[in-house]
Write an enzyme that holds these catalytic residues in place. Structure first.
Site, PDB file in Angstrom:
ATOM      1  N   GLY A 101      -0.600 -12.276  13.185  1.00  0.00           N
ATOM      2  CA  GLY A 101      -1.225 -11.500  12.122  1.00  0.00           C
ATOM      3  C   GLY A 101      -0.204 -11.098  11.084  1.00  0.00           C
ATOM      4  O   GLY A 101       1.001 -11.322  11.244  1.00  0.00           O
ATOM      5  N   PRO A 121       2.347  -8.839   8.706  1.00  0.00           N
ATOM      6  CA  PRO A 121       3.313  -7.805   9.113  1.00  0.00           C
ATOM      7  C   PRO A 121       2.706  -6.409   9.054  1.00  0.00           C
ATOM      8  O   PRO A 121       1.895  -6.102   8.171  1.00  0.00           O
ATOM      9  CB  PRO A 121       4.453  -7.955   8.087  1.00  0.00           C
ATOM     10  N   GLY A 122       3.093  -5.583  10.006  1.00  0.00           N
ATOM     11  CA  GLY A 122       2.667  -4.192  10.000  1.00  0.00           C
ATOM     12  C   GLY A 122       1.310  -3.926  10.600  1.00  0.00           C
ATOM     13  O   GLY A 122       0.804  -2.801  10.494  1.00  0.00           O
ATOM     14  N   THR A 123       0.685  -4.918  11.237  1.00  0.00           N
ATOM     15  CA  THR A 123      -0.646  -4.712  11.799  1.00  0.00           C
ATOM     16  C   THR A 123      -0.618  -4.158  13.225  1.00  0.00           C
ATOM     17  O   THR A 123      -1.676  -3.958  13.812  1.00  0.00           O
ATOM     18  CB  THR A 123      -1.442  -6.025  11.785  1.00  0.00           C
ATOM     19  N   THR A 134       3.663  -5.271  17.697  1.00  0.00           N
ATOM     20  CA  THR A 134       4.668  -4.692  18.589  1.00  0.00           C
ATOM     21  C   THR A 134       4.162  -3.396  19.201  1.00  0.00           C
ATOM     22  O   THR A 134       4.465  -3.084  20.359  1.00  0.00           O
ATOM     23  CB  THR A 134       5.970  -4.450  17.811  1.00  0.00           C
ATOM     24  N   HIS A 155      -6.004   0.708 -24.122  1.00  0.00           N
ATOM     25  CA  HIS A 155      -6.036  -0.398 -23.160  1.00  0.00           C
ATOM     26  C   HIS A 155      -6.747   0.006 -21.874  1.00  0.00           C
ATOM     27  O   HIS A 155      -7.657  -0.701 -21.393  1.00  0.00           O
ATOM     28  CB  HIS A 155      -4.601  -0.840 -22.871  1.00  0.00           C
ATOM     29  N   GLU A 156      -6.364   1.128 -21.294  1.00  0.00           N
ATOM     30  CA  GLU A 156      -6.970   1.562 -20.034  1.00  0.00           C
ATOM     31  C   GLU A 156      -8.419   1.990 -20.236  1.00  0.00           C
ATOM     32  O   GLU A 156      -9.254   1.810 -19.337  1.00  0.00           O
ATOM     33  CB  GLU A 156      -6.162   2.698 -19.405  1.00  0.00           C
ATOM     34  N   HIS A 181     -10.482  -1.173 -19.917  1.00  0.00           N
ATOM     35  CA  HIS A 181     -10.725  -1.548 -18.522  1.00  0.00           C
ATOM     36  C   HIS A 181     -11.831  -0.685 -17.913  1.00  0.00           C
ATOM     37  O   HIS A 181     -12.771  -1.194 -17.271  1.00  0.00           O
ATOM     38  CB  HIS A 181      -9.441  -1.365 -17.704  1.00  0.00           C
TER      39      HIS A 181
END
Length: 637
Positions: free
Chosen positions: A225, A227-229, A232, A446-447, A450
């Site tokens: 899977g 990383p970080g899931t 370990t 600009h924002e 959006h």
């Protein structure tokens, strides 16, 4: 519960014959070596050495014909013997003065005169035999080391390295007497993954139950899977839950600079596990030793020998019965096919990124021990973090706590979580005076573009927040929060997403009549989405319902090589269709903003005044009403 680990197992192998006793002379090596060292250290200082004489006194003694023998070396050292009539004929040593201006012709003419000094000799610089020995000592040490390695190799000791302390031994950490405190209760979500892992542990603890049903124990479990899931973490939870020995080691811990060390450590690891069977072996980052053989230009003999030994230990002529191997990797596609076949890693468990309910549970675990304010809603935080792994969520809570401490508080608020999320996704927030006033208005327009296109598009995700505070490389951010976590997207939703991404550039065209460099990331993102719509999703009438996988670059000899499964003509069609989709999205955004120009100006003023506005304000402005009882007006495409 104690389990008889060896019931029903094959008989132990016969013991190997004892090695021959070492020769008797070997026991004297250490005492003789110590004795020689002491002699070399203290012999030069034993006894009374020659008398030290000042050069001026020596010159007077030479003039008085009191010196019988004199030796002058090139480095200025003067040694000799007095005449028997003076000072008993003892030896002396002196040094020619290095700071003397010119040459002492009087002294040299006297010592060369046989009537003054009967025996005179001038030689080059010489060193003692002890100095020569010390100069050769490093070479002798290296020679002795390689002779020792060769001796060990002839005896077949782990490729010549078994006799070196710790090199051929396994570095596996045995978690047996003191198990970790981590349990499955600490692993939020992933019920299917925990069930697959728990069955392996249960098989080892209750082997007779499965034997009665004719079930065979899996040899290995591969957890794959992103990383970080929590791969370990799941392994540590197994160690905390299981009542069997647990051996933990990383893939890189097998390989060193010496060829044969990895294979020796694999043998040692499985030998130790057999002594404690039933047992679990966990190898983290197994791709360090399990990559495909012969996949590169140059082979790695050490890694391939380690992999071959691991394959033999897992399913060879000497099967490791009672041993289950668990492994974790972020790149299962790089593993060798022989490692993934049944009989080796029988069960492959995918540990994906957590879903929204799982993110909620993970946040609750990491929120334990922290003081949360009343406005903190973990469900909202879970919805706002799609794509976050378990490690990202843990970091989110920790960053929020750091923000609270920075403000001299111990209680975490919703604003702390929001600021921590921006810190993780966007980077460090810039200062208030980072932008010029003209640039600040440009970013606000600009924002606003959006946000308004998102609010005016029924298929787009709702706007959650808009800010013009620069963070990292972003000068402003418009955040959309999906109401539900989707796994499938319709063509209408993707077209709406394209229009939202082009909304910032569309607002610049409507207000200023020209675009700016602020839309570069938006254009790249929109182009990437349009390319996938045409090439992978079959959403182009010109290309038809065909799909080509994404071009994945490969590296050959350090150079990037990209291959594609279609012709130049097909690529030309793809480029034309991608450009069409992006242009149509820009046209849609511009038309929406022109028809709602007052709302665009109003939202721009709100951003310039408050710098950050909520999604409720955006939708209220888009609907032409206040936040109280705001309704979305129907918009014609």
């Amino acid at each position: 519960m104690t389990v008889n680990a060896r019931s029903g197992l094959p008989k132990d192998r016969p013991a190997a014959p004892a090695p021959p006793p070492p020769p008797g002379w070997r026991r004297w090596l250490v005492p003789v070596g110590v004795l020689i060292t002491l002699v070399l250290l203290f012999l030069p200082g034993m006894g009374r050495g020659p008398a030290q004489v000042d050069y001026g006194d020596l010159a007077q003694q030479v003039a008085a014909k009191q010196v019988d023998t004199l030796r002058l070396t090139a480095d200025g050292t003067i040694t000799g013997t007095y005449a028997s009539s003076f000072d008993g004929g003892e030896d002396f040593v002196s040094h020619y003065p290095t700071g003397l201006q010119g040459v002492d012709d009087t002294f040299l003419s006297q010592v060369r005169d046989p009537s003054v000094v009967p025996h005179f000799q001038a030689t080059g610089a010489t060193g003692s035999w002890l100095g020569t020995l010390l100069a050769l000592l490093p070479f002798l040490l290296f020679l002795g080391f390689f002779l020792y390695i060769g001796r060990a190799a002839r005896k077949g000791m782990a490729g010549g390295l078994g006799g070196i302390p710790g090199v051929g031994r396994s570095k596996a950490k045995v978690i047996d007497a003191v198990r970790p405190d981590t349990t499955f209760a600490d692993v939020a979500g992933y019920e299917g993954v925990k069930r697959d892992v728990t069955e392996v542990v249960d098989f080892l603890r209750h082997a007779e139950k499965y034997a009665a049903a004719g079930a065979v124990a899996p040899r290995g479990v591969l957890m794959a899977g992103p990383p970080g899931t929590g791969k370990t973490l799941l392994a540590r939870a197994v160690a905390g839950e299981a009542e069997v020995p647990f051996f933990s080691m990383t893939g890189s811990g097998f390989v060193e600079m010496f060829v044969g060390v990895g294979a020796a450590r694999v043998r040692d690891l499985f030998a130790e596990a057999r002594k404690r069977a039933p047992a679990i072996i966990f190898i983290d980052e197994i791709d360090a030793i399990g990559q495909r053989r012969g996949s590169g230009m140059a082979s790695n003999d050490e890694r391939e020998q380690t992999l071959n030994q691991l394959l033999a230990e897992m399913d060879g002529f000497d099967p490791a019965t009672g041993i289950v191997v668990m492994a974790a990797t972020n790149r299962p596609e790089t593993l060798d096919a022989a490692l993934l076949r049944p009989g080796r890693f029988d069960r492959q468990v995918t540990v994906p990124l957590p879903t929204q309910p799982e993110r909620r549970a993970i946040l609750a675990v990491h929120a334990a021990g922290k003081h949360l304010a009343a406005d903190v809603d973990l469900d909202t935080a879970a919805r706002a973090t799609p794509g976050f792994s378990g490690a990202d969520l843990a970091n989110l809570m920790n960053e929020a706590a750091i923000v609270a401490v920075r403000d001299d508080r111990t209680q975490l608020t919703a604003a702390d979580l929001s600021q921590a999320r921006d810190r993780i996704i966007l980077g460090q927030r810039q200062g208030a005076n980072f932008l010029l006033e003209s640039e600040k208005r440009n970013v606000a327009v600009h924002e606003s573009g959006h946000a308004l296109v998102a609010a005016l598009s029924p298929a787009a995700d709702p706007v959650d927040r808009v800010t013009i505070l620069p963070s990292g490389m972003a000068l402003g951010v418009t955040e959309q929060m999906p109401e539900e976590e989707r796994h499938l997207y319709s063509e209408e939703q993707m077209l709406a997403s394209l229009a939202v991404r082009l909304g910032g550039r569309g607002a610049e065209l409507v207000v200023f009549g020209e675009g700016s460099t602020g839309a570069s990331n938006d254009l790249a993102s929109a182009t990437g989405l349009a390319t996938r719509m045409v090439r992978e999703f079959g959403l182009s009438p010109a290309l038809g319902p065909v799909g080509y996988s994404s071009d994945s670059p490969q590296y050959l000899g350090g150079e990037q090589v990209t291959s594609r499964a279609y012709s130049e003509e097909t690529q030309r069609v793809i480029d034309t269709e991608v450009a069409r989709l992006v242009r149509e999205a820009e046209t849609t955004a511009v038309e929406l903003l022109r028809s709602h120009r007052p709302a665009l100006e109003a939202l721009t003023r709100q951003l310039l005044e408050h710098e950050t506005v909520t999604g409720a304000v955006v939708h209220a402005i888009a609907a032409g009403s206040t936040a109280d009882g705001a309704t979305r007006a129907p918009v014609s495409a």
